[in-house]
Scaffold this active site. Structure first.
Site, PDB file in Angstrom:
ATOM      1  N   ASP A   1      59.849  48.560  22.102  1.00  0.00           N
ATOM      2  CA  ASP A   1      59.568  50.117  22.261  1.00  0.00           C
ATOM      3  C   ASP A   1      58.295  49.633  23.236  1.00  0.00           C
ATOM      4  O   ASP A   1      57.301  49.418  22.968  1.00  0.00           O
ATOM      5  CB  ASP A   1      59.070  50.746  21.022  1.00  0.00           C
ATOM      6  CG  ASP A   1      58.732  52.061  21.428  1.00  0.00           C
ATOM      7  OD1 ASP A   1      58.597  52.786  22.774  1.00  0.00           O
ATOM      8  OD2 ASP A   1      58.693  52.904  20.555  1.00  0.00           O
TER       9      ASP A   1
ATOM     10  N   LEU B   1      61.644  52.535  17.167  1.00  0.00           N
ATOM     11  CA  LEU B   1      61.055  53.374  18.087  1.00  0.00           C
ATOM     12  C   LEU B   1      59.826  54.006  17.648  1.00  0.00           C
ATOM     13  O   LEU B   1      59.839  54.027  16.351  1.00  0.00           O
ATOM     14  CB  LEU B   1      61.936  54.356  18.824  1.00  0.00           C
ATOM     15  CG  LEU B   1      63.269  54.015  19.526  1.00  0.00           C
ATOM     16  CD1 LEU B   1      64.189  55.214  19.810  1.00  0.00           C
ATOM     17  CD2 LEU B   1      62.812  53.187  20.680  1.00  0.00           C
ATOM     18  N   CYS B   2      58.849  54.503  18.056  1.00  0.00           N
ATOM     19  CA  CYS B   2      57.608  55.182  17.914  1.00  0.00           C
ATOM     20  C   CYS B   2      58.194  56.140  16.893  1.00  0.00           C
ATOM     21  O   CYS B   2      58.868  56.881  17.316  1.00  0.00           O
ATOM     22  CB  CYS B   2      56.993  55.542  18.974  1.00  0.00           C
ATOM     23  SG  CYS B   2      55.423  56.586  18.863  1.00  0.00           S
ATOM     24  N   PRO B   3      57.278  56.305  15.705  1.00  0.00           N
ATOM     25  CA  PRO B   3      56.092  55.417  15.357  1.00  0.00           C
ATOM     26  C   PRO B   3      56.285  54.453  14.421  1.00  0.00           C
ATOM     27  O   PRO B   3      55.465  53.799  13.896  1.00  0.00           O
ATOM     28  CB  PRO B   3      55.351  56.776  14.611  1.00  0.00           C
ATOM     29  CG  PRO B   3      56.417  57.182  13.955  1.00  0.00           C
ATOM     30  CD  PRO B   3      57.527  57.427  14.893  1.00  0.00           C
TER      31      PRO B   3
END
Length: 77
Positions: A40, A13-15
């Site tokens: 994502d 997932l981000c980042p």
């Protein structure tokens, strides 16, 4: 689309995908293409902005089966 390198960021997932992309692109020779695999949805927004900001070419982007594939070329200069 042919690529010399593949970065598998699926499940992250981000980042994390963009952070991994930043590290991987720096290792490329000018003109080489890296394929990024991600799951994502935020990468659809983040990767094009990353390329634009740092001067990399987003050659192609595709989506299939909840996966996002990006082909990024490192500039010659």
């Amino acid at each position: 689309m042919k690529s010399e390198h593949t970065l598998d960021a699926r499940g992250l997932l981000c980042p994390e995908p963009v952070m991994m992309l930043h590290a991987a692109v720096r290792k490329l020779a000018p003109g080489e293409v890296l394929q990024l695999l991600a799951t994502d949805p935020s990468t659809q927004r983040d990767v094009p902005k990353f390329c634009q900001f740092l001067g990399y070419e987003l050659v192609q982007h595709a989506e299939a089966d909840d996966e996002f594939h990006f082909w990024i070329r490192k500039g010659e200069g």
